[in-house]
Design an enzyme around this catalytic site. Structure first.
Site, PDB file in Angstrom:
ATOM      1  N   GLY A   1      39.650  32.700  46.778  1.00  0.00           N
ATOM      2  CA  GLY A   1      39.731  32.705  45.321  1.00  0.00           C
ATOM      3  C   GLY A   1      41.169  32.488  44.880  1.00  0.00           C
ATOM      4  O   GLY A   1      41.559  31.439  44.384  1.00  0.00           O
ATOM      5  N   ARG A   2      41.993  33.511  45.147  1.00  0.00           N
ATOM      6  CA  ARG A   2      43.387  33.484  44.722  1.00  0.00           C
ATOM      7  C   ARG A   2      44.132  32.246  45.237  1.00  0.00           C
ATOM      8  O   ARG A   2      44.911  31.646  44.514  1.00  0.00           O
ATOM      9  CB  ARG A   2      44.069  34.758  45.260  1.00  0.00           C
ATOM     10  CG  ARG A   2      45.459  34.984  44.735  1.00  0.00           C
ATOM     11  CD  ARG A   2      46.139  36.133  45.476  1.00  0.00           C
ATOM     12  NE  ARG A   2      45.309  37.300  45.637  1.00  0.00           N
ATOM     13  CZ  ARG A   2      45.301  38.338  44.802  1.00  0.00           C
ATOM     14  NH1 ARG A   2      46.075  38.339  43.750  1.00  0.00           N
ATOM     15  NH2 ARG A   2      44.514  39.375  45.030  1.00  0.00           N
TER      16      ARG A   2
ATOM     17  N   CYS B   1      48.862  50.033  22.906  1.00  0.00           N
ATOM     18  CA  CYS B   1      49.388  51.388  22.708  1.00  0.00           C
ATOM     19  C   CYS B   1      49.262  52.252  23.944  1.00  0.00           C
ATOM     20  O   CYS B   1      48.557  53.269  23.921  1.00  0.00           O
ATOM     21  CB  CYS B   1      48.687  52.018  21.532  1.00  0.00           C
ATOM     22  SG  CYS B   1      48.942  50.991  20.091  1.00  0.00           S
ATOM     23  N   GLU B   2      49.832  51.841  25.035  1.00  0.00           N
ATOM     24  CA  GLU B   2      50.007  52.751  26.163  1.00  0.00           C
ATOM     25  C   GLU B   2      51.134  52.249  27.053  1.00  0.00           C
ATOM     26  O   GLU B   2      51.434  51.056  27.087  1.00  0.00           O
ATOM     27  CB  GLU B   2      48.716  52.966  26.948  1.00  0.00           C
ATOM     28  CG  GLU B   2      48.026  51.763  27.491  1.00  0.00           C
ATOM     29  CD  GLU B   2      46.798  52.189  28.301  1.00  0.00           C
ATOM     30  OE1 GLU B   2      46.997  52.690  29.417  1.00  0.00           O
ATOM     31  OE2 GLU B   2      45.668  52.020  27.806  1.00  0.00           O
TER      32      GLU B   2
ATOM     33  N   GLY C   1      40.773  36.115  50.849  1.00  0.00           N
ATOM     34  CA  GLY C   1      41.832  37.094  51.095  1.00  0.00           C
ATOM     35  C   GLY C   1      43.188  36.553  51.423  1.00  0.00           C
ATOM     36  O   GLY C   1      44.179  37.305  51.387  1.00  0.00           O
TER      37      GLY C   1
ATOM     38  N   TYR D   1      42.531  36.038  38.657  1.00  0.00           N
ATOM     39  CA  TYR D   1      42.445  37.435  38.216  1.00  0.00           C
ATOM     40  C   TYR D   1      43.307  37.677  36.972  1.00  0.00           C
ATOM     41  O   TYR D   1      43.854  38.754  36.785  1.00  0.00           O
ATOM     42  CB  TYR D   1      42.811  38.392  39.362  1.00  0.00           C
ATOM     43  CG  TYR D   1      42.003  38.122  40.621  1.00  0.00           C
ATOM     44  CD1 TYR D   1      40.626  38.349  40.640  1.00  0.00           C
ATOM     45  CD2 TYR D   1      42.586  37.590  41.771  1.00  0.00           C
ATOM     46  CE1 TYR D   1      39.871  38.070  41.773  1.00  0.00           C
ATOM     47  CE2 TYR D   1      41.836  37.310  42.907  1.00  0.00           C
ATOM     48  CZ  TYR D   1      40.475  37.560  42.898  1.00  0.00           C
ATOM     49  OH  TYR D   1      39.731  37.290  44.013  1.00  0.00           O
TER      50      TYR D   1
ATOM     51  N   ARG E   1      47.102  42.677  35.785  1.00  0.00           N
ATOM     52  CA  ARG E   1      47.544  42.886  37.167  1.00  0.00           C
ATOM     53  C   ARG E   1      48.801  43.757  37.287  1.00  0.00           C
ATOM     54  O   ARG E   1      48.856  44.627  38.163  1.00  0.00           O
ATOM     55  CB  ARG E   1      47.716  41.553  37.896  1.00  0.00           C
ATOM     56  CG  ARG E   1      46.438  40.695  37.892  1.00  0.00           C
ATOM     57  CD  ARG E   1      46.490  39.516  38.854  1.00  0.00           C
ATOM     58  NE  ARG E   1      46.508  39.974  40.222  1.00  0.00           N
ATOM     59  CZ  ARG E   1      47.572  40.008  40.983  1.00  0.00           C
ATOM     60  NH1 ARG E   1      48.717  39.551  40.526  1.00  0.00           N
ATOM     61  NH2 ARG E   1      47.512  40.486  42.200  1.00  0.00           N
TER      62      ARG E   1
ATOM     63  N   GLU F   1      35.575  32.130  51.602  1.00  0.00           N
ATOM     64  CA  GLU F   1      35.427  32.490  50.178  1.00  0.00           C
ATOM     65  C   GLU F   1      36.787  32.665  49.514  1.00  0.00           C
ATOM     66  O   GLU F   1      37.090  33.738  48.979  1.00  0.00           O
ATOM     67  CB  GLU F   1      34.631  33.798  50.068  1.00  0.00           C
ATOM     68  CG  GLU F   1      33.262  33.768  50.724  1.00  0.00           C
ATOM     69  CD  GLU F   1      32.589  35.145  50.791  1.00  0.00           C
ATOM     70  OE1 GLU F   1      33.238  36.165  50.459  1.00  0.00           O
ATOM     71  OE2 GLU F   1      31.413  35.191  51.176  1.00  0.00           O
TER      72      GLU F   1
ATOM     73  N   TYR G   1      47.892  46.939  39.454  1.00  0.00           N
ATOM     74  CA  TYR G   1      48.305  46.878  40.861  1.00  0.00           C
ATOM     75  C   TYR G   1      49.817  46.821  41.023  1.00  0.00           C
ATOM     76  O   TYR G   1      50.297  46.441  42.102  1.00  0.00           O
ATOM     77  CB  TYR G   1      47.740  45.614  41.532  1.00  0.00           C
ATOM     78  CG  TYR G   1      46.303  45.286  41.227  1.00  0.00           C
ATOM     79  CD1 TYR G   1      45.261  46.081  41.713  1.00  0.00           C
ATOM     80  CD2 TYR G   1      45.973  44.154  40.476  1.00  0.00           C
ATOM     81  CE1 TYR G   1      43.948  45.741  41.442  1.00  0.00           C
ATOM     82  CE2 TYR G   1      44.659  43.825  40.205  1.00  0.00           C
ATOM     83  CZ  TYR G   1      43.651  44.629  40.690  1.00  0.00           C
ATOM     84  OH  TYR G   1      42.350  44.299  40.426  1.00  0.00           O
TER      85      TYR G   1
HETATM   86  N1  LLP Z   1      34.962  37.365  48.890  1.00  0.00           N
HETATM   87  C1  LLP Z   1      34.695  38.628  48.519  1.00  0.00           C
HETATM   88  C2  LLP Z   1      33.495  39.278  49.019  1.00  0.00           C
HETATM   89  C3  LLP Z   1      35.591  39.291  47.663  1.00  0.00           C
HETATM   90  O1  LLP Z   1      35.341  40.549  47.303  1.00  0.00           O
HETATM   91  C4  LLP Z   1      36.755  38.631  47.198  1.00  0.00           C
HETATM   92  C5  LLP Z   1      37.701  39.287  46.291  1.00  0.00           C
HETATM   93  C6  LLP Z   1      36.971  37.290  47.592  1.00  0.00           C
HETATM   94  C7  LLP Z   1      36.059  36.699  48.461  1.00  0.00           C
HETATM   95  C8  LLP Z   1      38.157  36.498  47.141  1.00  0.00           C
HETATM   96  O2  LLP Z   1      39.340  37.046  47.591  1.00  0.00           O
HETATM   97  P1  LLP Z   1      40.729  36.248  47.399  1.00  0.00           P
HETATM   98  O3  LLP Z   1      40.655  35.022  48.247  1.00  0.00           O
HETATM   99  O4  LLP Z   1      40.842  35.913  45.973  1.00  0.00           O
HETATM  100  O5  LLP Z   1      41.757  37.209  47.845  1.00  0.00           O
HETATM  101  N2  LLP Z   1      41.671  41.699  41.040  1.00  0.00           N
HETATM  102  C9  LLP Z   1      42.488  41.738  42.245  1.00  0.00           C
HETATM  103  C10 LLP Z   1      41.835  41.026  43.396  1.00  0.00           C
HETATM  104  C11 LLP Z   1      40.463  41.554  43.738  1.00  0.00           C
HETATM  105  C12 LLP Z   1      39.772  40.795  44.834  1.00  0.00           C
HETATM  106  C13 LLP Z   1      38.346  41.204  44.933  1.00  0.00           C
HETATM  107  N3  LLP Z   1      37.574  40.496  45.913  1.00  0.00           N
HETATM  108  C14 LLP Z   1      43.876  41.174  41.933  1.00  0.00           C
HETATM  109  O6  LLP Z   1      44.129  40.818  40.777  1.00  0.00           O
HETATM  110  O7  LLP Z   1      44.737  41.132  42.801  1.00  0.00           O
END
Ligand code: LLP
Length: 428
Positions: free
Chosen positions: A284-285, A352-353, A247, A381, A322, A282, A326
């Site tokens: 990701g981003r 086409c949107e 997050g 993402y 994205r 965890e 969002y």
């Molecule tokens: N752990 C869990 C249980 C999650 O659901 C997520 C992301 C993460 C870790 C990783 O979160 P991060 O560190 O990446 O913020 N598609 C959206 C983001 C959706 C995130 C979903 N869950 C976007 O493009 O902004």
């Protein structure tokens, strides 16, 4: 920090000019930097070590990279070599992590709707932790564990009722959101699981949202998690791991500057001080976003006499959703910027949107048909949410390392696309 820089007037990924990749692979194409992926992982790992955070048995914390952000096998393998684990949400993601060399003992399995077959696969593979999100799911995990003859190590995902995140659609920690059990459920279920021979409750987890740009909501959630650990332990239950989710936001150009990994780690150290628990995360981003760009080409500049000026690209919302989904902001840089005054353009794709609009009224340097442009911060993402909408071929991916680059997911052919389908006998 990332490794996309201008050298002699051209945007490069590490030592590779982006035009070289566009020429060889065509556009649109995602381009990732190995050095940036590695740097982001190591900065986070070092910040955590420096803050004194520990994993289970006093080892380093488990950094389980959220595969959904960018599941490309080469991206996963790059991170696996540094010791990354994987946070997965489907059998497909577990298979990817294993195929890329992430040891099963560093894989966690999250998600509100895991199916029996997926749980059996995870148990057979010997993964580290199944994050249970509801009472019926706990019962299903127990049944499957009994069937496959392997007790399941579980953590309960708790919904801390703290709202955070860069957009309502990516906020997950509010009591109204579908994720996780409430505190009262967690206490009851943890104790119940402890007396089930097929369940081994070993920890708690939470994840309150994505692209979080302030520490305060995370700190509030983590404090509540600590209190729960203490309450469970006071009842004689063993809680060995606290998985604090992902997050943490990243600096998208023009957005509030997120907390640094060092400040984040210091906050976690403050909240978990003296708790004696193995920590897991965890992200990701944080690891992938600024390690990738989406490279595209200008097809047309359409100037209406009434005023609006559109840059039509060969990339569309199916390649990078994205902005449509969002209202996300991605910096857009010409690969060879022309000199001249900035002026406002709407940047759109061919789908086409109307939602196939990357940005409106963006001040950009002069552009002409044929110019290459790069959407920055698109490594997370981006490709992972791409589709074939409008029957556009799935966008390819390239990984750069120094002056080398490799096509790590080729663009399919139209034959590939059509051959995945079958006609029913009555139409054949
Ligand atoms: N752990 C869990 C249980 C999650 O659901 C997520 C992301 C993460 C870790 C990783 O979160 P991060 O560190 O990446 O913020 N598609 C959206 C983001 C959706 C995130 C979903 N869950 C976007 O493009 O902004």
């Amino acid at each position: 920090m990332n490794h996309f820089e201008f050298r002699e007037g051209e945007l490069h990924c590490e030592d590779v000019p982006l035009s070289r990749i566009a020429e060889a692979v065509g556009t649109p194409v995602y381009v990732y930097s190995s050095a940036t992926l590695e740097r982001h992982f190591l900065v986070l790992a070092e910040a955590m070590a420096r803050a004194g955070l520990k994993g289970e048995e006093g080892g380093p914390v488990l950094i389980a990279y959220a595969v959904k952000a960018n599941p490309n096998l080469s991206v996963l393998a790059t991170l696996a070599r540094l010791g990354a684990g994987a946070d997965t949400v489907s059998e497909g993601e577990i298979r990817r992590a294993l195929a890329a060399g992430v040891p099963a003992t560093r894989i966690v399995f999250s998600g509100v709707g895991k199916q029996a077959g997926e749980i059996a696969f995870a148990l057979d593979a010997g993964i580290s932790e199944i994050n249970v999100e509801s009472e019926p799911e706990m019962r299903l995990v127990s049944q499957v564990a009994q069937r496959v003859g392997r007790p399941a190590r579980i953590a309960f995902r708790v919904n801390p009722d703290v709202v955070a995140g860069g957009h309502a659609k990516i906020s997950t920690g509010g009591a109204e959101d579908k994720f996780g059990v409430s505190f009262s459920e967690a206490e009851r279920l943890y104790a119940e699981a402890g007396s089930d021979p097929w369940l081994e409750p070993m920890g708690l987890t939470c994840h309150i949202g994505s692209q979080i740009s302030a520490l305060a909501p995370m700190e509030a959630a983590f404090r509540r998690m600590r209190e729960l650990v203490e309450r469970l332990r006071a009842r004689g239950l063993s809680v060995r791991r606290l998985d604090l989710g992902g997050g943490l936001g990243v600096p998208y150009f023009n957005q509030p500057e997120p907390p640094s990994p060092a400040d984040y780690a210091a906050m976690v150290a403050r909240v978990t001080d003296g708790l004696g628990i193995g920590l897991a995360f965890e992200p990701g981003r944080l690891i992938a976003a600024n390690a990738g760009v989406l490279l595209a080409q200008v097809l047309h500049i359409h100037e209406r006499p009434e005023g609006r000026r559109f840059v039509v690209l060969d990339a569309a919302m199916n390649d990078l959703i994205r902005p449509a989904m969002y209202d996300a902001y991605h910096d857009l840089r010409p690969v060879h910027p022309r000199t001249g005054a900035l002026s406002a353009f709407d940047v759109v794709g061919p789908v086409c949107e109307t939602s196939d609009t990357f940005t409106r009224d963006r001040d950009l340097p002069p552009l002409e048909a044929g110019d290459l442009v790069a959407f920055m911060s698109a490594g997370a993402y981006g490709a992972s949410m791409a589709s074939e909408y409008n029957s556009r071929l799935l966008v390819p991916e390239v990984l750069v390392r120094g002056s080398n680059w490799a096509l790590v997911r080729p663009r399919p052919t139209y034959e590939d696309m059509l051959s995945r389908e079958a006609m029913p006998p009555w139409l054949d």
